[in-house]
Design a protein around this motif. Structure first.
Motif, PDB file in Angstrom:
ATOM      1  N   LEU A  80       4.880  80.719  42.300  1.00  0.00           N
ATOM      2  CA  LEU A  80       3.654  81.006  43.038  1.00  0.00           C
ATOM      3  C   LEU A  80       3.960  81.569  44.415  1.00  0.00           C
ATOM      4  N   ILE A  81       4.888  80.965  45.129  1.00  0.00           N
ATOM      5  CA  ILE A  81       5.284  81.464  46.453  1.00  0.00           C
ATOM      6  C   ILE A  81       5.750  82.907  46.357  1.00  0.00           C
ATOM      7  N   SER A  82       6.606  83.179  45.376  1.00  0.00           N
ATOM      8  CA  SER A  82       7.125  84.537  45.214  1.00  0.00           C
ATOM      9  C   SER A  82       6.001  85.519  44.904  1.00  0.00           C
ATOM     10  N   ARG A  83       5.085  85.118  44.026  1.00  0.00           N
ATOM     11  CA  ARG A  83       3.991  86.015  43.659  1.00  0.00           C
ATOM     12  C   ARG A  83       3.098  86.325  44.862  1.00  0.00           C
ATOM     13  N   LEU A  84       2.879  85.346  45.711  1.00  0.00           N
ATOM     14  CA  LEU A  84       2.011  85.556  46.872  1.00  0.00           C
ATOM     15  C   LEU A  84       2.677  86.407  47.953  1.00  0.00           C
ATOM     16  N   LEU A  85       3.968  86.187  48.174  1.00  0.00           N
ATOM     17  CA  LEU A  85       4.650  86.815  49.312  1.00  0.00           C
ATOM     18  C   LEU A  85       5.440  88.066  48.961  1.00  0.00           C
ATOM     19  N   HIS A  86       5.719  88.273  47.677  1.00  0.00           N
ATOM     20  CA  HIS A  86       6.547  89.408  47.274  1.00  0.00           C
ATOM     21  C   HIS A  86       5.748  90.482  46.542  1.00  0.00           C
ATOM     22  N   ARG A 124       4.043  93.975  45.705  1.00  0.00           N
ATOM     23  CA  ARG A 124       4.610  95.320  45.886  1.00  0.00           C
ATOM     24  C   ARG A 124       4.189  95.893  47.235  1.00  0.00           C
ATOM     25  N   ASP A 125       5.140  96.437  47.957  1.00  0.00           N
ATOM     26  CA  ASP A 125       4.931  97.084  49.256  1.00  0.00           C
ATOM     27  C   ASP A 125       4.514  96.105  50.355  1.00  0.00           C
ATOM     28  N   LEU A 183      13.937  83.366  45.455  1.00  0.00           N
ATOM     29  CA  LEU A 183      13.420  84.263  44.426  1.00  0.00           C
ATOM     30  C   LEU A 183      13.246  85.688  44.948  1.00  0.00           C
ATOM     31  N   ASP A 184      14.034  86.044  45.925  1.00  0.00           N
ATOM     32  CA  ASP A 184      13.952  87.373  46.531  1.00  0.00           C
ATOM     33  C   ASP A 184      14.706  88.385  45.662  1.00  0.00           C
ATOM     34  N   GLU A 185      13.968  89.281  45.020  1.00  0.00           N
ATOM     35  CA  GLU A 185      14.616  90.280  44.158  1.00  0.00           C
ATOM     36  C   GLU A 185      15.420  91.293  44.954  1.00  0.00           C
ATOM     37  N   GLN A 186      15.209  91.348  46.275  1.00  0.00           N
ATOM     38  CA  GLN A 186      16.054  92.194  47.112  1.00  0.00           C
ATOM     39  C   GLN A 186      17.448  91.587  47.289  1.00  0.00           C
ATOM     40  N   ARG A 187      17.571  90.300  47.005  1.00  0.00           N
ATOM     41  CA  ARG A 187      18.855  89.602  47.147  1.00  0.00           C
ATOM     42  C   ARG A 187      19.486  89.287  45.786  1.00  0.00           C
ATOM     43  N   TYR A 188      18.660  88.973  44.791  1.00  0.00           N
ATOM     44  CA  TYR A 188      19.182  88.533  43.498  1.00  0.00           C
ATOM     45  C   TYR A 188      18.588  89.374  42.366  1.00  0.00           C
TER      46      TYR A 188
END
Length: 417
Positions: A48-54, A56-57, A335-340
């Motif tokens: 949920l955190i990732s969906r809210l904060l990550h 697109r753009d 859960l940062d896709e820019q890192r992992y």
């Protein structure tokens, strides 16, 4: 994603209305995000955190009008910069809601470098590899005892029957507290980290401080070899610490030991209950457990750190003003896709790397090694005894969100032969 009814109750309890957007915050950065009102069902808090904060753009630095208005770092790189820059981002305030900051302050957590290190060293002996080896041996005995106690029932409520007991037993052995104090300490810690009323939270803090002061007085009268006695005898800058400082330091140890590890263990158990393939891998080859713990620490962070901006500065291309707060949801870093690559997956082949699960910089969690030991022991002793288990069918898991996220209850079931 957010239960508006619960949110209204929560806002009434804290009495903090949303605030207008400051001029130096761009409209594109604004998000209606309340860390105390997130409703993550079925244990999917980190997702949920990732969906809210990550989205697109979405900017790497966001701003919310909730809880007095504050910044939110949404990416691992931004969090690392904040954690490694205490000259700009102070730990004096560790909650975005001012009155929620501990009183007395938690030392050394709320003390900035260079003074921070003087207090941190005082806890180093209790967290040394030799000390942790002894604590780990005691934890293993208790873990086996707890599991064997409910194994034949074919069910347990994991948080209350297991996860809450292991960390408190270790903490109580460190500070030599009587076993009969355990229920009261669990009650107070639960109020402090799960309460949605500011008044009730402050009252619980007073209860904890009163309990701690009583123990300090007892150790002054009858000193021993425990950690509280050690801290009473210790000096900082050539003088003993005040009662105010001692209370804050011991309160920190109590809450960190009781709540954080238990909460993390809950997310581990929740995932293992659903990931049959991972369970089988760990049962067939227990040597993989240590790596699995590291990967699940990356995948299931639970802490929401906060820092006080102490000087006008630039971060991720934005101007921040002194006096503002910034929130660091470590789940967003894990859960940062820019890192992992494929960050949602628990991948035992993933190359381990330093993450934000235990914070970073000078304030990186001093108890990280002990937490790892406890989590390893849980898996090592659970899987051989209860290899095939699941969440009770029909269960709706609820996660409490705040400074530490936790699954409120986790009913598990398994076959009995």
């Amino acid at each position: 994603m957010i239960d508006n009814n619960k949110k209204k109750v929560r806002i009434m309890a804290f009495a903090i209305p949303p605030v207008p957007r400051p001029e130096h915050v761009s409209p594109e950065q604004v998000i209606d995000f309340d860390i105390y009102a997130l409703q993550a069902e079925n244990g999917e808090y980190q997702t949920l955190i990732s969906r809210l904060l990550h989205a697109r753009d979405a900017p790497n630095l966001l701003w919310t009008p909730q809880n007095g208005g504050h910044w939110i770092a949404s990416r691992a790189a931004v969090m690392e910069e904040v954690l490694e820059s205490p000259e700009r981002f102070s730990s004096r305030q560790i909650s975005v809601i001012g009155p929620m900051n501990p009183s007395p302050p938690f030392a050394p957590l709320q003390i900035d470098p260079p003074d921070h290190n003087q207090y941190r060293k005082l806890l180093g002996l209790a967290m040394s590899p030799k000390s942790i080896e002894v604590l780990g041996a005691n934890a293993r005995v208790l873990a086996i005892e707890l599991i064997e106690g409910f194994k034949k029932r074919g069910e347990c409520e994991f948080i209350g029957d297991f996860a809450a007991h292991l960390p408190i037993a270790i903490f109580m052995s460190m500070v030599n507290l009587p076993a009969e104090d355990r229920p009261e300490l669990l009650r107070i810690s639960e109020l402090l980290v799960r309460n949605e009323s500011l008044v009730a939270t402050l009252q619980a803090n007073q209860q904890l401080s009163a309990y701690t002061m009583q123990k300090i007085a007892e150790r002054r009268a009858n000193p021993g070899d425990d950690l509280i006695s050690h801290l009473i005898r210790a000096q900082v800058g050539g003088a003993p610490m005040t009662d105010h400082t001692l209370i804050g330091m011991i309160n920190l140890l109590l809450l960190a030991g009781l709540d954080t590890v238990a909460s993390m263990m809950g997310f581990f158990a929740c995932h293992l209950a659903q990931d049959v393939e991972l369970r089988q891998q760990l049962i067939v080859d227990p040597r993989l457990i240590r790596g699995a713990v590291e990967e699940m620490l990356r995948r299931f962070p639970i802490t929401n750190l906060a820092r006080l901006v102490v000087a006008d500065c630039t971060l991720a291309g934005s101007v921040l003003k002194a006096g503002e707060m910034i929130l660091l949801p470590t789940a967003a870093a894990g859960l940062d896709e820019q890192r992992y690559d494929n960050p949602q997956d628990v991948d035992l082949q993933r190359k381990p790397c330093i993450n934000a699960t235990f914070g970073g910089g000078a304030h990186r969690c001093l108890g990280a090694m002990l937490a790892r030991v406890e989590l390893n022991i849980f898996i090592e002793e659970w899987l051989p005894r209860i290899p095939d288990f699941q969440i009770r069918p029909g269960t709706e898991l609820h996660v409490h969100s705040g400074s530490v996220a936790a699954i409120c209850q986790l009913p598990l079931v398994w076959g009995v032969t």
